[in-house]
Every structure is written in C-alpha cells, then in structure tokens.
Design a protein around this motif. Structure first.
Motif, PDB file in Angstrom:
ATOM      1  N   ALA A  58      25.591   9.967  44.194  1.00 39.80           N
ATOM      2  CA  ALA A  58      25.723  11.000  45.387  1.00 39.80           C
ATOM      3  C   ALA A  58      24.470  11.812  45.552  1.00 39.80           C
ATOM      4  O   ALA A  58      24.002  11.911  46.566  1.00 39.80           O
ATOM      5  N   TRP A  59      24.238  12.237  44.140  1.00 37.81           N
ATOM      6  CA  TRP A  59      23.120  13.129  44.132  1.00 37.81           C
ATOM      7  C   TRP A  59      21.787  12.391  44.512  1.00 37.81           C
ATOM      8  O   TRP A  59      20.767  12.815  45.016  1.00 37.81           O
ATOM      9  N   ASP A  60      21.657  11.114  44.290  1.00 42.04           N
ATOM     10  CA  ASP A  60      20.392  10.389  44.625  1.00 42.04           C
ATOM     11  C   ASP A  60      20.322  10.123  46.082  1.00 42.04           C
ATOM     12  O   ASP A  60      19.300  10.271  46.795  1.00 42.04           O
TER      13      ASP A  60
ATOM     14  N   THR B 294      18.615  11.471  35.329  1.00 43.97           N
ATOM     15  CA  THR B 294      20.326  11.729  35.052  1.00 43.97           C
ATOM     16  C   THR B 294      20.772  12.511  36.225  1.00 43.97           C
ATOM     17  O   THR B 294      20.091  13.043  37.299  1.00 43.97           O
ATOM     18  N   THR B 295      22.175  12.398  36.329  1.00 45.85           N
ATOM     19  CA  THR B 295      22.784  13.374  37.463  1.00 45.85           C
ATOM     20  C   THR B 295      22.235  14.786  37.404  1.00 45.85           C
ATOM     21  O   THR B 295      21.985  15.148  38.434  1.00 45.85           O
ATOM     22  N   ALA B 296      22.220  15.435  36.435  1.00 46.57           N
ATOM     23  CA  ALA B 296      21.528  16.713  36.226  1.00 46.57           C
ATOM     24  C   ALA B 296      20.194  16.793  36.720  1.00 46.57           C
ATOM     25  O   ALA B 296      19.788  17.670  37.544  1.00 46.57           O
ATOM     26  N   ASP B 297      19.427  15.711  36.534  1.00 43.09           N
ATOM     27  CA  ASP B 297      17.987  15.677  36.999  1.00 43.09           C
ATOM     28  C   ASP B 297      17.869  15.689  38.470  1.00 43.09           C
ATOM     29  O   ASP B 297      17.099  16.199  39.106  1.00 43.09           O
ATOM     30  N   LEU B 298      18.675  14.867  38.977  1.00 45.10           N
ATOM     31  CA  LEU B 298      18.734  14.590  40.249  1.00 45.10           C
ATOM     32  C   LEU B 298      19.188  16.001  41.102  1.00 45.10           C
ATOM     33  O   LEU B 298      18.800  16.117  42.227  1.00 45.10           O
TER      34      LEU B 298
ATOM     35  N   ASN C 259      22.495   1.497  46.232  1.00 46.94           N
ATOM     36  CA  ASN C 259      22.132   2.210  44.904  1.00 46.94           C
ATOM     37  C   ASN C 259      23.367   2.528  44.236  1.00 46.94           C
ATOM     38  O   ASN C 259      23.442   3.821  43.812  1.00 46.94           O
ATOM     39  N   MET C 260      24.557   1.879  44.337  1.00 49.14           N
ATOM     40  CA  MET C 260      25.745   2.494  43.604  1.00 49.14           C
ATOM     41  C   MET C 260      26.073   1.604  42.459  1.00 49.14           C
ATOM     42  O   MET C 260      27.048   1.318  42.019  1.00 49.14           O
TER      43      MET C 260
ATOM     44  N   ASN D 285      20.333  -1.858  42.304  1.00 48.93           N
ATOM     45  CA  ASN D 285      20.540  -0.412  42.501  1.00 48.93           C
ATOM     46  C   ASN D 285      19.166   0.488  42.900  1.00 48.93           C
ATOM     47  O   ASN D 285      18.787   1.448  42.391  1.00 48.93           O
ATOM     48  N   ALA D 286      19.106  -0.104  44.402  1.00 51.14           N
ATOM     49  CA  ALA D 286      18.116   0.734  45.290  1.00 51.14           C
ATOM     50  C   ALA D 286      18.744   0.840  46.686  1.00 51.14           C
ATOM     51  O   ALA D 286      19.477   0.150  46.942  1.00 51.14           O
TER      52      ALA D 286
END
Length: 425
Positions: free
Chosen positions: A88-90, A131-135, A204-205, A233-234
């Motif tokens: 989701a954040w991506d 990671t999620t936190a990075d995104l 990208n799921m 994954n893109a």
C-alpha cells in the motif's frame, strides 16, 4: 472521455466543457458498482489509472497516472484489502511521484533524488529491498517535495485528483514532446487525445504478481515468435522506464505456466482480430492475468517487410494491405549501414540490440546538446542513463542511441525502432 472533449477543452482555454464532469461522475458511480468498491473508501478503495488514447499510437509521448484515489485515509483500506502494508505504501509513494510529475509539472529527478538518498541511508541497493517503514518515510519526503515545489499540499480529495489528472492528460496532447513526435512522424488531422479511466490492478502485490510488455512478433526482426519482457512484483512504469532490467517472456512459462498459456491465447486472438502485429501491456495480480491495452506495434523497417510478407502467406492480410504496411521511408532504412563482419574489432562493452544498424558520431549526454550539435551538421550519438519522452527531439537528431539501463521494451528501444535509429540498451 472522447477526443472531441479534448478539442473543446483546448478551444475553451483549458476549461472543461459544460456538463462533462457530471457525466464523468455518473460513469465513475457505474464503475464503483461493477467493481463492488468505492472511490476513496476507507475500507475497500477503488483506485484508477488515467491514461491517454489517441487514434494514432504515440508510445511514451502522452501522460499516465497510476494508483489515483489514494489519500491518508483510503490507504488504510488498501492495507486491509491487500493484507500487506508494504504494498500500500509503495502504491502511495508512486502516486505522489507521478501526480507531481504529470499533473503539477514537477521534475521526476527531484523524487528520484529522494529515493536514491533514502536507499543510501538505509543501505539498500534495490527499490524492492525497501521496508514498509522505509516506504512510509519515502512517501513523507515525496509529500514534502510536492508541497515545497507547488506551494500546496498533495490533494486528499480523490475526485479532485481525478479532475486534475484528466485535465493533465488533455494538456499533454499539446506538450512539446507530443507535438515534436507528431511532427517527426507526420501525424496530422487528429482532434486530440481521449482519456481512459481504468480500474487499477496491481503487479506489485508480491511474488504472485507482475507486469510486462509483449509483442505478438519480434519487432526488431519481424520473426513470428512471441517476444516480450516482464518483472515480478512491479508496476508497468518499472518495465517501460527501464529502471530495472526485466526477464524474458519465455521465463514466465516456467514461473506461472497457467498465466503464460492464457497470455499466449490472448495475444494470438488479438493479432488475428487486428490482422497486425500487436504491442500488449499486461498485469498479473495474485495469479490472475489482466490485459491493460493493445495497439499496433512499432517495428523496424526489416521487421515491417517480413511481417507484411509472412502475414500474406498466413492469409491474415492481402497483398495491397501488405504494401501499405511498409512506409516509403522504411525502404531507405533497409539500406542501413552495418559493420563489415570481416573487419577485426575490439568489443569494449555489450548491451541489448534494441534496434539494428551501425552508427558513429560524437557522444552527447543530453537531448538538448544532441539537437544543438546536429543543427550545426555534426553527427551525434545520444548517450543517456535511460531516455524519457522529453528526449524525443535529441533521439531524432542522433545517428544512434545508447542507454545504461532498460530492456528491449523500454522507452528508448520502442521509440528508436519507430524512428529507424540504431539503439543499444
């Protein structure tokens, strides 16, 4: 949304025609009904892509916005629906980037600099390693770039996002690169671009999802073989923009045999229906295949001749159609220079043969410099990290094009083949 509306939009000084937006909202409600989702919903949000659609294919020249409809509230619904926060954040950071670039005219490099900086800080080499936190942090940084450059916050109302995106695609009909492309390719007499608003599907799921571009025949040689590339994954722009180097389409048969077999069935049906070589974009979301668009594929002149002759033999087209398929300018390109195979040479690097030929000239690293030097009569080679639609003038002025990244279906490869330019990616 039809090309007539685009023409009216321009004639009215970039104002939407009366009644158009009421109609868009009615159709959006119908799309919500069909998909069983609500636009901007906090539980199960419908997201859309906004794409151009001119009567004459202009690959890479017009604008597209993906993941539209996400905001600080609906992202929670996307997390619940996808079962993964990272995905989701991506999607959200991609929307802020594309919306900023396409709708607000911000430089894509400003966002790319934030991505590169964050990867350095956290010690990650690839986008997919974040990671999620990075995104989440990257999205915050993208929002800050957006606000600093535009003087306004990223719009949180999905309906406002959609209206601004539709207007941006209308305006892209008259952007310098699109006008240059039409001038180079002698495309005249069109009213404008249509706008397609499509429900989003996601490549990208995770590892059961991916996206790709394929041709029903080899666009470089014309050989009747399935040809293309994909990334797991893109999302689509990852393949076309050449940011990551993709896998060959044959590998998909081993990775996801059922999706591959279905894709082959669709590509065969589309070529039979249009009686021409097709350029197809597809997405696989959690093991299910979706066809996003198809158009007649750009091809090299040798490929145009081979396709035309073989399609006559296959009974797809008649001889008159075959002759019309080969442009007069293609005959000139068929006489392209090639390197003498007998001459001794030292190979200093290798790449993918995106478009055939042989070329020599002075190297320039920007499209602007290539155009300027070509205008003085100098033979030039355009060398870029990857090309984008803004580079079309420099590509046209060059003897040959070289990019550091990208695959056989990247922007550089497709546009160079259409121009008959030698290109290595």
């Amino acid at each position: 949304i039809s090309t007539e509306q685009c023409k009216l939009y321009g004639e009215r000084g970039n104002q939407l025609p009366d009644g158009l937006w009421d109609e868009v909202e009615r159709y959006l409600a119908r799309l919500e009904e069909v998909m069983g989702q609500k636009f901007g919903d906090t539980r199960d949000p419908l997201l859309v892509s906004v794409r151009s659609g001119a009567a004459d294919s202009m690959p890479g020249m017009m604008d597209t916005i993906l993941n539209l409809g996400l905001n600080d509230d609906s992202i929670r619904g996307l997390v619940d629906k996808a079962g993964t926060e990272r995905f989701a954040w991506d999607a959200y950071r991609r929307l802020v980037n594309m919306f900023g670039n396409v709708v607000m005219g911000l430089d894509h490099a400003d966002f790319e600099a934030e991505m590169s900086g964050l990867k350095r800080e956290v010690g990650k080499a690839e986008d997919t390693d974040l990671t999620t936190a990075d995104l989440q942090e990257l999205t915050r940084r993208y929002m800050r770039v957006f606000e600093n450059r535009t003087g306004r916050a990223f719009p949180q109302d999905p309906h406002e996002q959609l209206r601004l995106a539709v207007e941006a695609v209308f305006r892209s009909w008259n952007n310098p690169r699109a006008e240059k492309y039409r001038q180079i390719n002698k495309i005249v007499g069109l009213l404008g671009t249509a706008v397609n608003v499509q429900a989003m599907v996601f490549g990208n799921m995770g590892d059961t999802s991916g996206t790709g571009v394929c041709f029903t025949r080899d666009p470089a040689s014309g050989e009747n073989v399935f040809y293309g590339e994909y990334l797991m994954n893109a999302q689509g722009e990852d393949v076309v923009a050449g940011i990551r180097t993709p896998e060959q389409i044959e590998k998909l048969e081993r990775v996801m045999p059922e999706c591959y077999a279905e894709l082959v069935r669709h590509k065969n049906a589309l070529e039979q229906h249009y009686a021409d070589m097709q350029d197809i974009e597809f997405t696989i979301q959690e093991g299910k295949l979706y066809i996003l668009q198809t158009r007649s594929g750009k091809r090299t002149p040798p490929a145009a001749v081979r396709c035309a002759v073989e399609m006559v033999k296959e009974g797809l087209i008649d001889e008159t159609t075959a002759v019309k398929r080969v442009k007069p300018s293609d005959i000139n390109v068929l006489m392209h220079p090639t390197f003498d195979p007998a001459v001794e040479k030292t190979v200093i690097a290798t790449g993918l043969p995106a478009s055939p030929g042989a070329a020599a000239g002075h190297v320039y690293f920007t499209a602007h410099d290539a155009e300027a030097k070509h205008a003085t009569g100098e033979k030039v080679l355009l060398v870029r990290h990857e090309t984008s639609p803004e580079d079309v003038g420099g590509m046209h002025a060059s003897e040959g094009i070289l990019t550091a990244v990208g695959g056989m279906t990247s922007h550089a490869a497709i546009v160079a083949r259409g121009m008959g330019k030698c290109c290595i990616v």
